[in-house]
Design an enzyme around this catalytic site. Structure first.
Site, PDB file in Angstrom:
ATOM      1  N   GLU A  71       0.955  -1.229   0.018  1.00  0.00           N
ATOM      2  CA  GLU A  71      -0.253   0.130  -0.075  1.00  0.00           C
ATOM      3  C   GLU A  71       0.967   1.150   0.119  1.00  0.00           C
ATOM      4  O   GLU A  71       1.782   1.448   0.834  1.00  0.00           O
ATOM      5  CB  GLU A  71      -0.956   0.033   1.204  1.00  0.00           C
ATOM      6  CG  GLU A  71      -1.860   1.308   1.289  1.00  0.00           C
ATOM      7  CD  GLU A  71      -2.531   1.384   2.688  1.00  0.00           C
ATOM      8  OE1 GLU A  71      -3.333   2.386   2.639  1.00  0.00           O
ATOM      9  OE2 GLU A  71      -2.639   0.413   3.317  1.00  0.00           O
ATOM     10  N   ASN A  87      -4.470   5.535  -2.778  1.00  0.00           N
ATOM     11  CA  ASN A  87      -5.655   5.968  -1.995  1.00  0.00           C
ATOM     12  C   ASN A  87      -6.187   7.021  -2.965  1.00  0.00           C
ATOM     13  O   ASN A  87      -5.602   7.652  -3.767  1.00  0.00           O
ATOM     14  CB  ASN A  87      -5.330   6.823  -0.811  1.00  0.00           C
ATOM     15  CG  ASN A  87      -5.005   5.952   0.465  1.00  0.00           C
ATOM     16  OD1 ASN A  87      -5.828   5.099   0.761  1.00  0.00           O
ATOM     17  ND2 ASN A  87      -3.969   6.013   0.954  1.00  0.00           N
ATOM     18  N   ASP A 114     -11.626   0.531   1.261  1.00  0.00           N
ATOM     19  CA  ASP A 114     -10.882   0.672   2.758  1.00  0.00           C
ATOM     20  C   ASP A 114     -11.804   0.781   3.984  1.00  0.00           C
ATOM     21  O   ASP A 114     -13.023   1.093   3.631  1.00  0.00           O
ATOM     22  CB  ASP A 114     -10.124   1.942   2.399  1.00  0.00           C
ATOM     23  CG  ASP A 114      -9.010   1.902   3.248  1.00  0.00           C
ATOM     24  OD1 ASP A 114      -8.671   0.910   4.002  1.00  0.00           O
ATOM     25  OD2 ASP A 114      -8.276   2.886   3.606  1.00  0.00           O
ATOM     26  N   GLU A 135      -7.757   2.169  -3.702  1.00  0.00           N
ATOM     27  CA  GLU A 135      -8.429   2.008  -2.232  1.00  0.00           C
ATOM     28  C   GLU A 135      -9.260   3.354  -2.283  1.00  0.00           C
ATOM     29  O   GLU A 135      -8.984   4.727  -2.276  1.00  0.00           O
ATOM     30  CB  GLU A 135      -7.455   2.188  -1.215  1.00  0.00           C
ATOM     31  CG  GLU A 135      -6.659   0.906  -0.999  1.00  0.00           C
ATOM     32  CD  GLU A 135      -6.050   0.716   0.298  1.00  0.00           C
ATOM     33  OE1 GLU A 135      -6.128   1.807   1.282  1.00  0.00           O
ATOM     34  OE2 GLU A 135      -4.958   0.052   0.639  1.00  0.00           O
ATOM     35  N   GLU A 177      -6.012  -4.999   7.729  1.00  0.00           N
ATOM     36  CA  GLU A 177      -4.995  -4.010   8.014  1.00  0.00           C
ATOM     37  C   GLU A 177      -4.614  -3.739   9.481  1.00  0.00           C
ATOM     38  O   GLU A 177      -5.620  -4.264  10.224  1.00  0.00           O
ATOM     39  CB  GLU A 177      -5.218  -2.680   7.437  1.00  0.00           C
ATOM     40  CG  GLU A 177      -6.439  -2.029   7.790  1.00  0.00           C
ATOM     41  CD  GLU A 177      -6.613  -0.697   7.017  1.00  0.00           C
ATOM     42  OE1 GLU A 177      -5.740  -0.190   6.265  1.00  0.00           O
ATOM     43  OE2 GLU A 177      -7.670  -0.197   7.057  1.00  0.00           O
TER      44      GLU A 177
END
Length: 858
Positions: free
Chosen positions: A334, A393, A455, A425, A512
């Site tokens: 990520e 993101n 997310d 995400e 996560e």
């Protein structure tokens, strides 16, 4: 007609009604009613769509006066103008009609010109008034709009230069939750109650406006006696009017000192005070003070510096690895962003991302990260590194960029990447908005091959609803959800249900924030696919991630439902180096279902193949009877590092040869002749062992680091203690943030963590790369700085660090001070003895006046 204005004629006499319709129909759409009851039914249907009512007074069932009473009692309808039509042309009748709420009075018989003229004038007046009202007043609550409130405040301050005023702003906690739980109508009702309370409390002694959403502002004369009781009473009234729900209000107060400051900035300061106590039980109001001023200045400094930071490369991409839970293989990463400011040091995302989301700069930053990530993947592909996917993101503001699809497609095409390599995400603030544009945009991106990740799943109350509409491929479980689940007995949580639901929907699941082995085992037992978190690795600079990438076996595809077995085989390469052509062919047949098999018949071919594929080869089957075979094994371990490439050595049944191979670093030894299935198991076991060993080494490295700051922890310091003995002319600094517990109690532990992270960043900014930085405990930090020739030089550095701290935004003399003790190292002393001397020096500083200059300056 450009505008279809409607006039309602309420008249029981059919001839009179027809006459009015003839007069008006040339310019208006005419609706007819025989009495007041019929008229109310038509109003319920058309409401504000009716521009004017012509009303007879004397009617059966419901007369005109009764109708007017109902009309004026309904806030939705009472702004519609009414012309009373009557055959009684007396002054008393006219006064009675106007007193009941009529706008005008016309006597029969009708004059077409008079009626048309008066209708046009009243409608025009109403529309102009409505436009002005719309500009000046908030539609929902009736108080001033933001713009008009600011204008009124400016005028009041200008007219009354000698009067001292306060700006009081209010904010409703979790207002979105109220809207979503009780509905928009209930939310609007709550806003009207707040507005009504504000105007009642102010009376004629101030003005009130709605700034936006659930935020209100009032201007009132200054007072020094604000107390919690004032605000708790207001909250009680609001809750009572809202069905005794637990509505929590927070208030912020800014005393107008500098009238050159814009009214908008005054409101921002009051709101900042209100936000400073959000989530703090028992705190109802807060005054804007110097500390909050420092926060505001910090926000402004961040805003002022953001464009320059982007242009000069201060924003750095950090990568956090994702691992496949089943076998520990690297499965991707990520992408996160850090701001490495030349003066402030490394800034965490929580410091600047919320500000960028509010001012819109987040779109530029996101595009920079997307471009940078794709450039990295292209570069790694060209170098032959294992191919991985990286998640980036996408914020709510990105979604509403009409060029988003073309922008993302252009970036991946420019870098020669498949869209599936870039995972998008979608942040919670974006996917909780189920607008059609959001769904259509993500659907288009998904059809083009981008992988969509939801997310923070599990953190929002609406997440389950989103699954039915959102076009997604991956669920990312929120770390707080993981931490909560682990406290429940196996079988009593909902993790297994969510994983099963994802399987049914053909979605992959990523967890996560995994921090402990217990969490990992729970995720593994419940069937979760992938994990990331401090248990595996923290977010790291690109150069550190490259080491992880090249040390791991090639990754699995994080999106199971859209991967292919052939692509996975191409990513896993097996080198068979053997002089026997038939043996190589057997190995090719035995392993081709799970590897791309490369062959080498000589020492030269093997070395060349290793050189051409430096990071792609997952395992090697090496014949030690091949000329130079032992040299190849030595080269693999020397050039690529221990555990880098698991190698299974083959040869005759020879105990000495086997011992030698294992000493040279072979993972296993298979004596010829051997069964193909047995060898296959040996190779796969060697690869699993290699992954496990690499993971253990990574965990050992992580075990020596403080997870919050990334500095060495006490264990890490003692691990490198021996190497420090060889450092000559060095100084040891011990810093303590005295009063951290009090700071946490006052501002909360999140803010306390920010202070610790800030201090660690400050130490990085004032030290060199080869200096040793350690977080010894909660509030203690240690530096070992080499090449310090004297205690005077050491004290200059200590002074610089203390000054930087006391000039930072976290200075709070009432709760947190910073003390330091500095000593020169004696190579013969133990580490414990050196730390003891540094602590004594720090205690002496506490007892004396050494830091009083800095305290006063702070």
């Amino acid at each position: 007609m450009l505008l279809e204005r409607k006039i309602l004629v309420v008249e029981d006499n059919e001839i009179n009604r027809a006459a009015l319709c003839v007069i008006l129909s040339s310019q208006y759409t005419v609706l007819e009613a025989e009495n007041g009851e019929q008229a109310l039914s038509l109003l319920e249907k058309y409401r504000e769509g009716i521009s004017l009512i012509l009303l007879d007074i004397v009617m059966p069932i419901m007369d005109g006066y009764t109708f007017l009473k109902h009309l004026k009692a309904d806030h939705r309808l009472n702004s519609i103008p009414v012309i009373v039509t009557t055959s009684n042309n007396s002054e008393a009748d006219e006064v009675a009609a106007l007193s009941s709420g009529a706008t005008d009075f016309i006597a029969k018989p009708y004059s077409a010109k008079v009626i048309l003229h008066r209708a046009a004038g009243i409608i025009r007046l109403r529309e102009t008034s409505a436009l002005i009202h719309q500009i000046q007043y908030d539609r929902v609550t009736g108080v001033y709009s933001k713009e008009y409130f600011c204008q009124q405040v400016r005028d009041i301050l200008l007219r009354n230069p000698d009067v001292k005023y306060d700006i009081l702003c209010s904010d409703i906690e979790d207002f979105k939750l109220i809207n979503d739980t009780f509905g928009m109508a209930a939310g609007d009702r709550l806003l009207r109650q707040v507005a009504e309370l504000c105007t009642q409390r102010l009376g004629d002694h101030g003005v009130c406006g709605r700034l936006n959403a659930d935020q209100f502002a009032c201007l009132l004369e200054h007072r020094d006696d604000y107390a919690d009781e004032m605000f708790t009473q207001a909250d009680s009234r609001i809750n009572h009017g809202f069905g005794d729900q637990n509505v929590i209000m927070k208030y912020g107060i800014y005393t107008v000192e500098d009238r050159d400051v814009s009214v908008e900035q005054m409101c921002d300061r009051a709101l900042l005070a209100a936000h400073s106590i959000k989530g703090k039980y028992g705190r109802h109001f807060a005054l804007y003070d110097d500390k909050l001023r420092g926060t505001l200045l910090r926000r402004q400094a961040i805003t002022d510096g953001m464009e320059t930071a982007l242009a000069t490369g201060q924003f750095e991409v950090y990568l956090q690895p994702k691992y496949q839970i089943r076998d520990g293989r690297l499965a991707g990463a990520e992408a996160l962003v850090r701001w490495n400011h030349p003066e402030w040091g490394l800034q965490p995302p929580a410091e600047f991302i919320p500000i960028f989301e509010r001012n819109g700069f987040i779109t530029k930053l996101d595009q920079y990260v997307w471009e940078r990530v794709c450039a990295l993947m292209q570069s790694w592909d060209e170098k032959g590194y294992p191919r991985i996917n990286i998640s980036v993101n996408v914020s709510r503001m990105d979604i509403y960029n009409t060029n988003l699809v073309d922008l993302l497609t252009g970036i991946v095409q420019r870098h020669g990447l498949s869209p599936s390599r870039l995972h998008l995400e979608i942040t919670e603030s974006a996917y909780t908005d189920t607008s059609r544009q959001l769904i259509e945009t993500l659907g288009t991106l998904r059809r083009l091959g981008f992988v969509i990740e939801m997310d923070d799943f599990g953190s929002g109350y609406s997440s389950l609803n989103m699954l039915t509409e959102m076009p997604i491929d991956v669920l990312k479980l929120d770390m707080k959800f993981i931490q909560t689940e682990i406290t429940r007995p196996t079988g009593q949580g909902i993790l297994r249900f969510i994983v099963d639901l994802a399987r049914w929907m053909k979605l992959s699941v990523v967890a996560e924030g995994v921090e402990t082995r217990e969490q990992l085992e729970r995720l593994q037992n419940d069937g979760c696919d992938y994990a990331q978190g401090y248990y595996f690795a923290k977010p790291m600079p690109v150069e550190n991630f490259v080491l992880v990438l090249t040390a791991q076996a090639p990754p699995a595809d994080i999106n199971n439902s859209r991967s292919s077995g052939s692509a996975d085989r191409m990513d896993r390469v097996l080198l068979v180096a053997d002089e026997d052509k038939e043996y190589r062919a057997q190995m090719h047949r035995a392993f081709s279902d799970c590897f791309k098999v490369l062959e080498a018949a000589s020492y030269e071919q093997a070395v060349k193949t290793l050189g051409n594929h430096p990071h792609q080869i997952s395992a090697v089957i090496l014949s030690l009877t091949l000329q130079g075979g032992a040299d190849i094994l030595t080269a693999i371990q020397k050039e690529r590092g221990a555990w880098e490439t698991p190698c299974v050595a083959t040869g005759p049944l020879d105990m000495e040869l086997e011992r030698s191979a294992m000493e040279l670093g072979a993972a296993d030894y298979a004596a010829k002749p051997h069964n193909q299935e047995s060898l296959r198991r040996r190779v796969l076991r060697a690869m699993s062992l290699h992954t496990l060993q690499a993971r253990i080494q990574s965990l050992q490295d992580e075990d020596c680091r403080d997870t919050m700051t990334g500095l060495l922890n006490r264990r890490g310091l003692y691990t490198i203690a021996k190497s420090l003995r060889h450092e000559s002319s060095s100084a040891v600094y011990l810093f303590e943030l005295d009063g951290l517990k009090k700071f946490n109690e006052k501002y909360g532990y999140v803010e306390g963590d920010h202070l610790i992270f800030h201090f660690a960043s400050l130490l990085r900014a004032h030290t060199r790369v080869d200096d040793v930085l350690v977080r010894l405990g909660g509030d203690e930090f240690l530096i070992v700085m080499s090449h310090i020739s004297s205690i005077e030089v050491a004290h200059k550095k200590e002074t610089a660090i203390l000054r930087a701290y006391y000039e930072s935004r976290y200075v709070d003399p009432d709760s947190v001070t910073c003390f330091a003790g500095t000593v020169l190292r004696n190579a013969e002393e133990s580490l414990d003895e050196i730390i003891r001397r540094a602590r004594e020096a720090m205690y002496a500083a506490k007892a004396g006046d050494k830091d009083e200059y800095f305290l006063r300056k702070g």
